[in-house]
Design a protein around this motif. Structure first.
Motif, mmCIF file in Angstrom:
data_model
loop_
_atom_site.group_PDB
_atom_site.id
_atom_site.type_symbol
_atom_site.label_atom_id
_atom_site.label_comp_id
_atom_site.label_asym_id
_atom_site.label_seq_id
_atom_site.Cartn_x
_atom_site.Cartn_y
_atom_site.Cartn_z
ATOM 1 N N ALA B 167 10.849 0.710 -1.334
ATOM 2 C CA ALA B 167 9.527 0.885 -1.844
ATOM 3 C C ALA B 167 8.389 0.329 -0.842
ATOM 4 N N MET B 168 8.866 -0.792 -0.147
ATOM 5 C CA MET B 168 7.801 -1.245 0.682
ATOM 6 C C MET B 168 7.610 -0.529 2.048
ATOM 7 N N ARG B 169 8.914 0.205 2.248
ATOM 8 C CA ARG B 169 8.574 1.089 3.728
ATOM 9 C C ARG B 169 7.720 2.252 3.076
ATOM 10 N N ALA B 170 7.853 2.688 1.866
ATOM 11 C CA ALA B 170 7.213 3.718 1.265
ATOM 12 C C ALA B 170 5.622 3.437 1.414
ATOM 13 N N VAL B 171 5.416 2.345 0.637
ATOM 14 C CA VAL B 171 3.759 1.842 1.030
ATOM 15 C C VAL B 171 3.342 1.719 2.382
ATOM 16 N N SER B 180 1.535 7.260 -6.344
ATOM 17 C CA SER B 180 1.848 8.644 -7.118
ATOM 18 C C SER B 180 3.323 8.716 -7.479
ATOM 19 N N MET B 181 4.339 7.845 -6.479
ATOM 20 C CA MET B 181 5.661 7.962 -7.136
ATOM 21 C C MET B 181 5.978 6.742 -8.113
ATOM 22 N N GLY B 182 4.808 6.085 -8.308
ATOM 23 C CA GLY B 182 5.084 5.027 -9.364
ATOM 24 C C GLY B 182 5.409 3.630 -8.845
ATOM 25 N N ILE B 183 5.071 3.687 -7.289
ATOM 26 C CA ILE B 183 5.426 2.117 -6.996
ATOM 27 C C ILE B 183 3.952 1.454 -7.070
ATOM 28 N N SER B 184 4.107 0.099 -7.378
ATOM 29 C CA SER B 184 3.089 -0.707 -7.575
ATOM 30 C C SER B 184 2.486 -1.365 -6.120
ATOM 31 N N VAL B 185 1.572 -0.745 -5.722
ATOM 32 C CA VAL B 185 1.224 -1.222 -4.252
ATOM 33 C C VAL B 185 0.894 -2.447 -4.058
ATOM 34 N N ARG B 186 0.247 -2.954 -5.270
ATOM 35 C CA ARG B 186 -0.212 -4.608 -5.249
ATOM 36 C C ARG B 186 1.037 -5.292 -5.263
#
Lengths: 348, 294
Positions: B167-171, B180-186
């Motif tokens: 998820a971190m790499r995605a951000v 939009s993939m449901g990852i909480s960027v915060r």
């Protein structure tokens, strides 16, 4: 009569340096206050005012580069050092008079600044920050290690006080008038610069460099020019600093100084001439006021030990608070106050 | 030859610590585009906190180590929440300056509590050197190298296999798409700051064990810049290789050029090198090149 706006009906009015009579009167009053200040203030405060004046010149220089042209530089402290050392070397080793050493320092610093500006064509934003930081470390190291020229970590002493013809500027009050004459020239030049083609090109480069290039702004030329003009200011500030203190050493020109200048223009207001002045006043007065406040306390508490820590901590907190709550700085606060009173009592 | 090997080994040890600190730096840059100039202060604060637990409260070293990591987690979390989050979307100069302000505050805290004198760390590892061929290497060097390498391996695995790491790499790649993939960027930003604070603290403790700690430990924050630039600002393997390379370069140039110019080359060599990298290959060895289009 309540005005509801500033209307410019002729071309001359549009091109005016200050648009309203009130603004013009404010400037006359300010000039009068600057002239009268040494007569009413004690020697100590005149000394502080001198430091403020030097800081104003340096902050104006940095704001031209960072605030108006958008090239963030963390090398200000080192450039200040280049100016101070050049001036001292010219005055001591070559025996040049002050009125030649001062512009000489400005020119040499402008040259060094332009060299360190060359990477700015390829590097932007963060990468430029890192490049200028590297420049700062390299210049600082060179000053500290080129012992034959700069005296190494001992620094240079016995830098002569300025003398122009029969006039000598050894006392604080006389130096005050010298400094503020240069501050006035620097401010007028900077204010007018951004009403000219070159200044507008600088702003275009800041806002979007690729768009500016497409509109015919020669990027390389204007970026280097911004570095040169900015460094000239800083070199002059460094020269004034050296001749004021009569001694300099490498610890006056560390990366901490660069950061202090960046803090000045951010707290004052990026991209405004008045902001540089507000910021320089604020950042120079901050430690003075802190010392005054902690003075009576130190009799009761061992607070002198933590004074440095306190100063550093408050410095950091002020930066953070300004960035979060008023990113446009003191200049914006001043504008808000003016707007409020212009339409008072019907402001909305 | 022995001299060369000695410098090389020292360089690798220092370099592995640089790599660790650079990892935190790169992580923050990668996930949130923030150039964290307070990295050195995170290193310093971590070392001092551990020092306080061990020396001032007499807690055994391993318990103190764990407590330090807990403290760093809280520190990273609160820094992100209080200082960085209000500045999301602001111009880079604001974000850079806020980390500089933060570094001032952290330095002030350390000065206020511990002063500016160098404090020796208590001896945790035995001081008897190990002989590697004909070169003596102190044990603490071997431990710190080992710890760094293990941590770097763990983080490499973390980014490759764990859900949070991916998820971190995605951000880092694209915040909008990640959202939009449901990852909480915060949450990811907070995570990045936590990891940065934790690895910095470990690096700080390691330096403390080797050299003792003082306020100039924060200088590490500047040293990490050549490392991150050499490897590429947004590359984790880059941070590792860059760290080792800069550590070796620094020690070799210090060892061989110092006698000629009279000292202090160690401090400036990485920055001279940095300027060259910026001129030749600004995005480093593994960094992603940013192509601008109008």
């Amino acid at each position: 009569m309540i005005e509801c706006g500033v209307f410019k009906r002729t071309y001359e009015e549009d091109m005016a340096f200050r648009h309203t009579a009130l603004a013009r009167w404010r400037i006359y009053l300010l000039l009068l206050a600057v002239v009268v200040f040494p007569f009413v203030a004690s020697e100590y405060y005149v000394g502080i005012a001198n430091l403020i004046g030097i800081a104003i010149i340096g902050a104006l220089g940095l704001n031209i580069l960072t605030g108006f042209t958008g090239q963030i530089s963390v090398g200000q402290g080192a450039f200040l050092g280049v100016g101070a050392y050049t001036s001292a070397i010219l005055a001591i080793r070559l025996g040049l008079p002050f009125w030649l050493a001062l512009p000489g320092a400005g020119l040499v610093t402008a040259l060094v600044g332009s060299v360190f500006g060359i990477p700015s064509l390829r590097l932007k934003g963060l990468y430029l920050v890192i490049a200028t930081l590297a420049g700062q470390v390299i210049i600082e190291w060179t000053i500290g290690h080129w012992v034959d020229l700069t005296g190494g970590s001992q620094g240079m002493t016995n830098i002569p006080s300025p003398a122009i013809g029969p006039l000598t500027f050894a006392s604080r009050t006389s130096y005050y008038y010298l400094t503020y004459a240069i501050v006035l020239a620097a401010t007028v030049f900077a204010s007018n610069l951004f009403r000219s083609k070159v200044g507008r090109a600088f702003v275009a480069v800041r806002d979007r460099d690729i768009a500016a290039e497409a509109m015919g702004v020669h990027l390389f030329r204007y970026k280097i020019l911004a570095f040169a003009v900015s460094s000239f200011y800083v070199g002059v500030a460094g020269s004034l600093w050296a001749h004021y203190l009569n001694m300099i050493s490498p610890e006056h020109f560390t990366v901490g100084v660069s950061i202090e200048y960046l803090a000045m223009i951010i707290i004052g207001g990026l991209g405004t001439v008045s902001g540089s002045i507000f910021g320089a006043i604020f950042m120079t007065l901050l430690p003075v006021i802190l010392r005054e406040l902690t003075g009576p306390l130190s009799a009761m508490l061992p607070i002198t030990q933590v004074f440095n820590a306190l100063r550093e901590g408050i410095f950091g907190i002020v930066i953070i608070v300004f960035l979060i709550y008023e990113p446009h700085g003191l200049a914006k606060i001043w504008r808000n106050i003016k707007d409020y009173f212009r339409l008072w009592p019907f402001s909305y | 030859m022995d001299f060369f090997l000695l410098l090389l080994v020292n360089g690798l040890v220092v370099g592995s610590i640089y790599a660790l600190v650079a990892l935190g730096f790169v992580l923050i840059y990668k996930s949130s585009d923030v150039l964290n100039l307070a990295q050195g202060e995170l290193v310093m604060l971590g070392a001092y906190i551990c020092f306080a637990f061990v020396v001032q409260y007499n807690i055994p070293f391993f318990a103190a180590f764990v407590l330090t990591l807990v403290f760093s987690t809280i520190l990273g979390l609160s820094v992100e929440r209080v200082v960085l989050r209000p500045l999301i979307g602001q111009p880079i100069i604001s974000v850079i300056m806020v980390t500089i302000g933060l570094s001032s505050v952290l330095r002030a805290l350390v000065q206020a509590f511990w002063g500016t004198d160098t404090r020796p760390f208590p001896t945790i590892v035995s001081e008897a050197p190990v002989m590697l061929g004909s070169i003596p290497i102190s044990q603490v060097y071997i431990y710190s190298l080992a710890v760094s390498l293990v941590l770097l391996a763990i983080f490499t695995a973390f980014f490759r296999y764990s859900k949070t790491g991916i998820a971190m790499r995605a951000v880092a790649d694209d915040q909008q798409a990640a959202l939009s993939m449901g990852i909480s960027v915060r949450r990811i930003f907070a995570m990045a700051w936590i990891i940065a604070a934790v690895v910095s603290a470990i690096g700080g403790i390691m330096v403390g064990l080797i050299n003792g700690i003082n306020i100039s430990l924060s200088y590490m924050g500047l040293k990490v810049l050549p490392v991150a630039i050499l490897g590429g600002l947004d590359s984790i393997p880059g941070a590792v290789i860059g760290g080792l390379a800069i550590g070796v370069l620094e020690n070799l140039s210090g060892g061989y050029i110092d006698p000629i110019v009279g000292g202090g080359v160690k401090e400036v060599a990485p920055f001279v090198f940095l300027v060259f990298i910026l001129m030749i290959k600004p995005y480093g060895l593994f960094g992603k090149e940013i192509i601008e289009r109008v």
